[in-house]
Design an enzyme around this catalytic site. Sequence first.
Site, PDB file in Angstrom:
ATOM      1  N   SER A  21       6.312  -0.094   9.643  1.00 13.65           N
ATOM      2  CA  SER A  21       6.947   0.957  10.450  1.00 13.65           C
ATOM      3  C   SER A  21       8.340   0.537  10.912  1.00 13.65           C
ATOM      4  O   SER A  21       9.298   1.307  10.847  1.00 13.65           O
ATOM      5  CB  SER A  21       6.097   1.260  11.687  1.00 13.65           C
ATOM      6  OG  SER A  21       4.867   1.811  11.306  1.00 13.65           O
ATOM      7  N   ASP A 315      -4.522   3.156  11.160  1.00 14.10           N
ATOM      8  CA  ASP A 315      -4.439   2.537   9.828  1.00 14.10           C
ATOM      9  C   ASP A 315      -5.471   1.429   9.632  1.00 14.10           C
ATOM     10  O   ASP A 315      -5.693   0.981   8.505  1.00 14.10           O
ATOM     11  CB  ASP A 315      -3.029   1.962   9.598  1.00 14.10           C
ATOM     12  CG  ASP A 315      -1.982   3.067   9.501  1.00 14.10           C
ATOM     13  OD1 ASP A 315      -2.351   4.213   9.220  1.00 14.10           O
ATOM     14  OD2 ASP A 315      -0.794   2.770   9.719  1.00 14.10           O
ATOM     15  N   LYS A 342      -4.410  10.849   4.876  1.00 14.02           N
ATOM     16  CA  LYS A 342      -3.605   9.628   4.717  1.00 14.02           C
ATOM     17  C   LYS A 342      -3.334   9.402   3.223  1.00 14.02           C
ATOM     18  O   LYS A 342      -3.417  10.334   2.438  1.00 14.02           O
ATOM     19  CB  LYS A 342      -4.334   8.437   5.353  1.00 14.02           C
ATOM     20  CG  LYS A 342      -4.367   8.509   6.879  1.00 14.02           C
ATOM     21  CD  LYS A 342      -2.982   8.299   7.446  1.00 14.02           C
ATOM     22  CE  LYS A 342      -2.978   8.447   8.962  1.00 14.02           C
ATOM     23  NZ  LYS A 342      -1.603   8.506   9.482  1.00 14.02           N
ATOM     24  N   ARG A 346      -9.401   9.010   3.568  1.00 14.17           N
ATOM     25  CA  ARG A 346      -9.996   7.697   3.889  1.00 14.17           C
ATOM     26  C   ARG A 346     -11.413   7.800   4.428  1.00 14.17           C
ATOM     27  O   ARG A 346     -12.164   6.821   4.363  1.00 14.17           O
ATOM     28  CB  ARG A 346      -9.094   6.929   4.868  1.00 14.17           C
ATOM     29  CG  ARG A 346      -7.837   6.420   4.189  1.00 14.17           C
ATOM     30  CD  ARG A 346      -6.970   5.562   5.081  1.00 14.17           C
ATOM     31  NE  ARG A 346      -5.867   5.009   4.299  1.00 14.17           N
ATOM     32  CZ  ARG A 346      -4.734   4.554   4.811  1.00 14.17           C
ATOM     33  NH1 ARG A 346      -4.536   4.588   6.122  1.00 14.17           N
ATOM     34  NH2 ARG A 346      -3.801   4.065   4.026  1.00 14.17           N
ATOM     35  N   ARG A 388      -4.764   0.509   1.527  1.00 17.10           N
ATOM     36  CA  ARG A 388      -5.650  -0.006   2.591  1.00 17.10           C
ATOM     37  C   ARG A 388      -7.125   0.051   2.199  1.00 17.10           C
ATOM     38  O   ARG A 388      -7.930  -0.731   2.673  1.00 17.10           O
ATOM     39  CB  ARG A 388      -5.399   0.725   3.909  1.00 17.10           C
ATOM     40  CG  ARG A 388      -3.963   0.533   4.413  1.00 17.10           C
ATOM     41  CD  ARG A 388      -3.814   0.762   5.893  1.00 17.10           C
ATOM     42  NE  ARG A 388      -2.427   1.017   6.226  1.00 17.10           N
ATOM     43  CZ  ARG A 388      -1.479   0.084   6.349  1.00 17.10           C
ATOM     44  NH1 ARG A 388      -1.775  -1.187   6.183  1.00 17.10           N
ATOM     45  NH2 ARG A 388      -0.239   0.410   6.654  1.00 17.10           N
TER      46      ARG A 388
HETATM   47  C1  S3P Z   1       3.447   5.567  10.853  1.00 16.99           C
HETATM   48  C2  S3P Z   1       2.689   6.464  11.582  1.00 16.99           C
HETATM   49  C3  S3P Z   1       1.278   6.745  11.297  1.00 16.99           C
HETATM   50  C4  S3P Z   1       0.656   5.688  10.390  1.00 16.99           C
HETATM   51  C5  S3P Z   1       1.550   5.360   9.243  1.00 16.99           C
HETATM   52  C6  S3P Z   1       2.876   4.815   9.734  1.00 16.99           C
HETATM   53  C7  S3P Z   1       4.855   5.374  11.218  1.00 16.99           C
HETATM   54  O1  S3P Z   1       1.163   8.008  10.660  1.00 16.99           O
HETATM   55  O2  S3P Z   1      -0.597   6.105   9.948  1.00 16.99           O
HETATM   56  O3  S3P Z   1       0.951   4.399   8.390  1.00 16.99           O
HETATM   57  O4  S3P Z   1       5.482   4.394  10.769  1.00 16.99           O
HETATM   58  O5  S3P Z   1       5.388   6.198  11.977  1.00 16.99           O
HETATM   59  P1  S3P Z   1       1.067   9.386  11.495  1.00 16.99           P
HETATM   60  O6  S3P Z   1       2.300   9.537  12.281  1.00 16.99           O
HETATM   61  O7  S3P Z   1       0.936  10.456  10.452  1.00 16.99           O
HETATM   62  O8  S3P Z   1      -0.154   9.272  12.335  1.00 16.99           O
END
Ligand code: S3P
Length: 429
Positions: A21, A315, A342, A346, A388
């Site tokens: 992220s 995640d 996702k 999942r 994952r």
């Molecule tokens: C992320 C937000 C999450 C997460 C993804 C990364 C991010 O998704 O599941 O792997 O970097 O902002 P969502 O915002 O759809 O929940």
Amino acid sequence: MYEVKFKGSLKGTLRVPSDKSISHRSIMLGSINDGEVVVKNFLRSEDCLNTLKAFKALGVNIEDDGSLIKIHGKGKFLKEPFDVLDMGNSGTSIRLISGILAGQPFYSVLTGDRYLRKRPMDRIAVPLRMMGATILGRENGKYPPLTIVGKNPLNGIDYKSPKASAQVKSCILLAGLFTDEEVKVTEPAKSRDHTERMLKAFGVDVKVDGLTVSLGKNRVLKADMEIDVPADISSAAFFMVAAAIVPGSEIVLKDVILNPTRTGILDVMEKMGVNFEIFNKRVVSGEEVGDIKVSYSPDLKATVIEGDIIPRLIDELPVIAVLATQAEGVTLIKDAAELRVKESDRINAVVSNLRNLGVEVEEFEDGMAIKGKATLKGGEVKTFGDHRIAMSFIIAGLISSSSIYIDDIHCISTSYPGFIKDLQQFFNF
Ligand code: S3P
């Protein structure tokens, strides 16, 4: 087919790869910044490299000497890309970059691999249209490829997000840099806050009031800075679970991000009776980090995972499901319908694979119930192209009575290209 062959206890110390992220955001904010940004410990996984490539195609000069990434920020206004931008498997790339492209006075098209092209984009298209951008896509604007015709300036927005999603929140905040009007996002539960933290570090006025984030007067990014990306707790999760379930294990994972919006898995580990300890806590580039020691935990107890904790461990749920197979009692996961959209569905992926390995699992629309103290019997695992799912079931293969065969491990490169090698080193002590 990849056969999981590692057996025996895990020992040793590892710094897992950097946070996905934060790596995405470092490229995005560095690109629209008016100064130079050096990124240390950037995650060179397929997803993050797709973000990097996209910003190069938007005219940003980004150098990578193999160790550091140097971004010569172009300021807020980028160059119209000459071709379609391919975001590969990366939901974060496509949803966040859309916020920036919505504010550009030009035309762009975003696509991705066959999995990304099935993921819903209306969650960002709806607010971006309210802000004045034109967003088109397959099936009435719902799925990629997306076409974006940006507008400058955009309109303000006071958006009550139906989902606790950092991608939606971040997309709106990034689009909000292209208006002087009010920009406010309220989410139903707190999702990861890396965008807010990093925007603040770049000098943007960001106000956080409970579940509402708003932009203040200064919306120009202007800073020369270095971002040091900590290790990803979502990657550490696989080894934390591995150490907890494999007898005799004791490992240390270093520099792991401990931002409270990401540590739901640690709360669950505590409730389930995992033996772990956090030490060397410090702050790196505005994010809490620490080292985590995890050892074999023979007395795991089932738990209930629901409500506001879900976005804090979304995640990690596939590998938490593997942990639950070894706990006394039935672990319940609820309020996690987001898992269905996702990188794969999942819930279906975890339930069908666990059942195939002989675990008793009940499937719900928004989660599952996993009966613990199970003996995993080995067999075939389908990843559905999801990194994952692949890594979670490689961990399951460490405790199965006979071999687990994974149908595709290439997808692991999305977030963790060196996963197999890193796992291997825990057995070479
Ligand atoms: C992320 C937000 C999450 C997460 C993804 C990364 C991010 O998704 O599941 O792997 O970097 O902002 P969502 O915002 O759809 O929940």
